[in-house]
Write a protein that holds these residues in place. Structure first.
Motif, PDB file in Angstrom:
ATOM      1  N   ASP A 141       1.780   3.095   2.413  1.00  0.00           N
ATOM      2  CA  ASP A 141       1.120   4.084   3.266  1.00  0.00           C
ATOM      3  C   ASP A 141       1.813   4.322   4.602  1.00  0.00           C
ATOM      4  O   ASP A 141       1.236   4.940   5.498  1.00  0.00           O
TER       5      ASP A 141
ATOM      6  N   ASP B 163      -7.299   2.292   2.340  1.00  0.00           N
ATOM      7  CA  ASP B 163      -7.160   3.596   2.980  1.00  0.00           C
ATOM      8  C   ASP B 163      -6.205   4.524   2.249  1.00  0.00           C
ATOM      9  O   ASP B 163      -6.072   5.688   2.634  1.00  0.00           O
ATOM     10  N   ALA B 164      -5.526   4.016   1.234  1.00  0.00           N
ATOM     11  CA  ALA B 164      -4.510   4.821   0.546  1.00  0.00           C
ATOM     12  C   ALA B 164      -4.578   4.571  -0.957  1.00  0.00           C
ATOM     13  O   ALA B 164      -4.802   3.450  -1.408  1.00  0.00           O
TER      14      ALA B 164
ATOM     15  N   THR C  27      -0.055  10.402   9.008  1.00  0.00           N
ATOM     16  CA  THR C  27      -0.564  10.056   7.683  1.00  0.00           C
ATOM     17  C   THR C  27       0.451  10.413   6.611  1.00  0.00           C
ATOM     18  O   THR C  27       1.025  11.502   6.617  1.00  0.00           O
ATOM     19  N   LYS C  28       0.668   9.490   5.708  1.00  0.00           N
ATOM     20  CA  LYS C  28       1.562   9.749   4.583  1.00  0.00           C
ATOM     21  C   LYS C  28       0.720  10.248   3.409  1.00  0.00           C
ATOM     22  O   LYS C  28      -0.125   9.515   2.886  1.00  0.00           O
TER      23      LYS C  28
ATOM     24  N   PHE D  22      -2.101   5.136  -3.330  1.00  0.00           N
ATOM     25  CA  PHE D  22      -0.802   5.195  -4.002  1.00  0.00           C
ATOM     26  C   PHE D  22      -0.746   4.267  -5.224  1.00  0.00           C
ATOM     27  O   PHE D  22      -0.241   4.648  -6.279  1.00  0.00           O
TER      28      PHE D  22
ATOM     29  N   GLY E   3      -6.154  -0.756  -2.091  1.00  0.00           N
ATOM     30  CA  GLY E   3      -5.959   0.553  -1.478  1.00  0.00           C
ATOM     31  C   GLY E   3      -7.180   0.917  -0.655  1.00  0.00           C
ATOM     32  O   GLY E   3      -7.960   1.781  -1.037  1.00  0.00           O
TER      33      GLY E   3
ATOM     34  N   ASP F 104       0.797  -1.227   0.000  1.00  0.00           N
ATOM     35  CA  ASP F 104       0.000   0.000   0.000  1.00  0.00           C
ATOM     36  C   ASP F 104       0.830   1.277   0.000  1.00  0.00           C
ATOM     37  O   ASP F 104       0.311   2.356  -0.295  1.00  0.00           O
TER      38      ASP F 104
ATOM     39  N   GLU G 123      -8.199   9.433  -0.512  1.00  0.00           N
ATOM     40  CA  GLU G 123      -7.707  10.684   0.048  1.00  0.00           C
ATOM     41  C   GLU G 123      -8.448  11.917  -0.457  1.00  0.00           C
ATOM     42  O   GLU G 123      -8.387  12.978   0.161  1.00  0.00           O
TER      43      GLU G 123
END
Length: 324
Positions: free
Chosen positions: A130, A173-174, A308-309, A176, A171, A128, A194
């Motif tokens: 993240d 929660d993220a 958070t990234k 990327f 993904g 992920d 996001e």
């Protein structure tokens, strides 16, 4: 410190084996005894711990998955489970641990350290990408390239039949994977957790008669606020309301977790594995060894799991620009 152990936990990611190999051989190079804990925290609780030698990790750098296996342990969430794990580590004389995994793995390691003081250095093993404290995580590059290969093939059939494809990538929660595979695959739209998704913009584009494209690729991260790819496709289809347009959904799923790791993931995993052992020996007790701007950096677990990234805003802007 004379004895350390290594384990993999949570979702597997391509490159974990390369990381295990680096941990084992760096430990041996440094004169340490090294043990493998099988099936993550579950194996730690059950005492599934075995001595490893250099030959134990021969011919694994190119393999996906993890030779140490992985599992999610509910028992480790309890004080009784963590006590069993600690007692097993002490029985083997293990004084430090390398944990290869993601957010859940590091959360468990942080609690375990606070209760029993077992020094633990983590390696960022998750597709992920993240985790705060590293530019890239082990397995991310392979997952993106796996998704990209699928997108390229789907675009061929989409163009042949004038179809609109919604492709779901991992993904929760993220976003990327969605962003990088979307840019690389020339997607018309990318939807990620996001940012708030504007379905009206998608519908407007698909209805625009001036659009020269008869087919479109829309990449959806599974955790998008509007739903998964199937849900979003149905919403868009209803709004477009054009029987001449053919809508399809492809969910890539766990194919993104498998396969031989790319060179980039093998090198990253090897660097992090070596750094984790060196970190234990230099006094890092509850940190993650990551790579930031090509340099090894140790980040406290509290920051890795608490901060958070963010996605690169330039990447999001690039998608909009290239979609005109």
């Amino acid at each position: 410190m004379k004895k350390i152990a290594v384990f993999t936990s949570g979702g597997d990611s391509p490159g974990m084996n390369a990381c295990v190999r680096a941990v084992v051989r760096t430990a041996i190079f440094k004169g340490l005894e090294v043990y493998g804990i099988y099936r993550g925290y579950e194996g730690m609780i059950e005492g599934d711990i075995r001595r490893m030698q250099s030959y134990s990790v021969s011919n694994i750098v190119q393999r996906g998955g993890t030779i140490l296996k992985s599992a999610r342990s509910q028992e480790f969430r309890t004080p009784e489970g963590r006590k069993k794990a600690y007692e097993n580590l002490k029985e083997f004389g293990i004084e430090g641990v390398v944990a290869i995994g993601g957010d859940g793995t590091f959360t468990g390691a942080k609690i375990f350290f606070e209760e029993y003081g077992i020094p633990t250095v983590g390696c960022p093993g998750t597709i992920d990408n993240d985790l705060y404290g590293t530019d890239y995580t082990i397995g991310f590059d392979t997952a993106v390239n796996t998704a990209l290969e699928a997108i390229d093939k789907i675009r061929d059939t989409a163009a042949a039949h004038d179809r609109i494809f919604f492709i779901e990538v991992m993904g929760r929660d993220a976003g990327f994977i969605a962003v990088e595979s979307g840019i690389g695959g020339g997607a018309e739209f990318v939807m990620v957790p996001e940012t708030k998704t504007d379905l009206n913009q998608v519908v407007k584009s698909l209805k625009n008669p001036r659009k020269s494209k008869s087919s479109s690729i829309i990449v959806v991260a599974e955790g998008d606020d509007e739903g998964n790819a199937e849900v979003i496709m149905q919403k868009v289809k209803e709004k477009v309301n054009n029987k001449n347009k053919d809508f399809k959904v492809t969910t890539l799923g766990h194919i993104q977790r498998g396969g031989n790791p790319t060179a980039r993931d093998r090198v990253l995993a090897s660097r992090c594995g070596m750094a984790a052992v060196e970190g234990l020996l230099s006094g890092h007790q509850f940190h993650m060894a990551g790579v930031v701007n090509q340099e090894i950096r140790y980040t406290p677990f509290a920051d890795c799991i608490g901060k958070t990234k963010p996605l690169n805003p330039d990447h999001l802007k690039l998608i909009d620009i290239l979609n005109i």
